[in-house]
Design an enzyme around this catalytic site. Structure first.
Site, PDB file in Angstrom:
ATOM      1  CE  LYS A   1      -1.828   1.909   4.011  1.00 61.70           C
ATOM      2  NZ  LYS A   1      -2.672   1.932   5.213  1.00 61.70           N
TER       3      LYS A   1
ATOM      4  CB  THR B   1      -6.374   0.849   4.470  1.00 63.25           C
ATOM      5  OG1 THR B   1      -5.747   2.102   4.756  1.00 63.25           O
ATOM      6  CG2 THR B   1      -5.364  -0.265   4.533  1.00 63.25           C
TER       7      THR B   1
HETATM    8  C1  R5P Z   1      -2.540   2.398   9.010  1.00 62.00           C
HETATM    9  O1  R5P Z   1      -1.348   2.267   9.206  1.00 62.00           O
HETATM   10  C2  R5P Z   1      -3.581   1.698   9.815  1.00 62.00           C
HETATM   11  O2  R5P Z   1      -3.122   0.463  10.274  1.00 62.00           O
HETATM   12  C3  R5P Z   1      -4.859   1.497   9.023  1.00 62.00           C
HETATM   13  O3  R5P Z   1      -4.563   0.713   7.881  1.00 62.00           O
HETATM   14  C4  R5P Z   1      -5.437   2.800   8.557  1.00 62.00           C
HETATM   15  O4  R5P Z   1      -5.303   3.770   9.541  1.00 62.00           O
HETATM   16  C5  R5P Z   1      -6.882   2.654   8.211  1.00 62.00           C
HETATM   17  O5  R5P Z   1      -7.375   3.916   7.820  1.00 62.00           O
HETATM   18  P1  R5P Z   1      -8.396   4.053   6.619  1.00 62.00           P
HETATM   19  O6  R5P Z   1      -9.557   3.145   6.942  1.00 62.00           O
HETATM   20  O7  R5P Z   1      -8.781   5.524   6.638  1.00 62.00           O
HETATM   21  O8  R5P Z   1      -7.679   3.679   5.367  1.00 62.00           O
END
Ligand code: R5P
Length: 316
Positions: A204, A238
């Site tokens: 990602k 994400t």
């Molecule tokens: C990032 O490092 C966290 O582990 C999560 O993947 C992230 O914060 C999720 O945020 P969102 O749902 O806004 O993509």
């Protein structure tokens, strides 16, 4: 079991009191029920100028106090409220105050990525450290390293055993656990181990606070049922990007999504509603937002929090 902390208790033997801030009273009540006790009375209101007005209505003198308060939105308000409740307890003679913070806001700001930015996790830790807390009980911190920001002992509980137990009978045999980014591989392994499943990883790239891009998948997902795991779902960007990436690599939808903390803010509902979902499984570490339209299953984190609190009391 916590000693009774019912309203107006004058018992000189009273050793523990469980209080709730305003962020998640339902979870605090569940923790109390699990411990076989009731919540002490504490009100949080607003002065006309917006300042927080905290009042304790039960004795806490000599007691070990536990305050349940998730740092979900509005994060700053809930943080200050927690500090004020802790201060009120200490000034009223509590022998110790433990903050039970199932979701710790600002934990993602655990390092400086580009330079002129604060270390938010450290600032929150310093604020809580100055609130006369004895210790902190947290649930699945964004990273274990956040513990190092705190000048006080941190007990780190996990919802992963309860979440994997919930999933055990619900997944098809061809499932594969997917880490949605490189930083979450260890967490994915912790999910995969008790389920006896392999792990694959999505590469990602974060474009902004709300937008991410999936750049590829490492591992075999073809023809398999993807189980996407993360510590938290905020805007859903994400997990939506990771789901799209694994489906493009030939994984067999619909996908299962599982996370310790389900914030579901901003465009989360809209984003997740576009993903072919078997289910989204989260703990109840934060209150459930209204109006979600995807299949959501919530697993209680009250038992694991209660267990940690009981252990602390037994050892005290
Ligand atoms: C990032 O490092 C966290 O582990 C999560 O993947 C992230 O914060 C999720 O945020 P969102 O749902 O806004 O993509």
């Amino acid at each position: 079991m916590l000693d009774s902390c019912a309203a107006g208790c004058h018992n000189a033997r009273m050793r523990s009191v469980l209080l709730s801030g305003s962020s998640h009273p339902a979870l605090a009540a569940d923790v109390a029920a699990t411990l076989g006790t009731t919540l002490g009375r504490c009100t949080v209101e607003r002065f006309p100028d917006g300042e927080c007005d905290v009042d304790l209505h039960d004795h806490v003198r000599g007691a070990e106090v536990f305050v349940v308060q998730s740092l979900s939105a509005p994060v700053g308000e809930h943080l200050l409220e927690l500090a004020l409740i802790a201060d009120a307890c200490r000034r009223s003679g509590a022998s110790s105050v433990t903050a039970v913070v199932p979701y710790l806001g600002y934990a993602r700001q655990d390092r400086r990525e580009v330079g002129r930015e604060p270390l938010g996790a450290r600032v929150v830790a310093d604020l809580l450290g100055s609130a006369h807390l004895e210790r902190l009980v947290c649930l699945d911190l964004h990273s274990r390293a956040v513990e190092g920001c705190f000048p006080l002992p941190v007990e780190h509980a996990s919802a992963i055993p309860a979440l994997t137990e919930h999933l055990k009978t619900r997944l098809p045999p061809n499932a594969v656990v997917i880490s949605p980014d490189l930083g979450a591989v260890k967490r994915a392994e912790a999910f995969a181990r008790p389920l006896g499943l392999p792990v694959a990883v999505v590469h990602k790239q974060r474009l902004s606070g709300a937008d991410v891009k999936a750049q590829g998948v490492v591992g075999d997902v073809k023809g398999k049922h993807p189980v996407l795991v993360d510590d938290m779902i905020s805007t859903g960007g994400t997990l939506a990007a990771a789901a799209q990436a694994v489906l493009e690599e030939g994984a067999q939808g619909p996908v299962t999504v599982v996370a310790s903390h389900g914030l579901f803010v901003g465009p989360a509902n809209e984003r997740l509603a576009k993903v072919p979902l078997a289910r989204v499984v989260v703990s109840d570490s934060v209150p459930m937002p209204k109006g979600l339209t995807f299949p959501l299953e919530r697993v209680s984190c009250a038992p694991v929090l209660a267990k940690v609190m009981e252990r602390l009391l037994t050892l005290a």
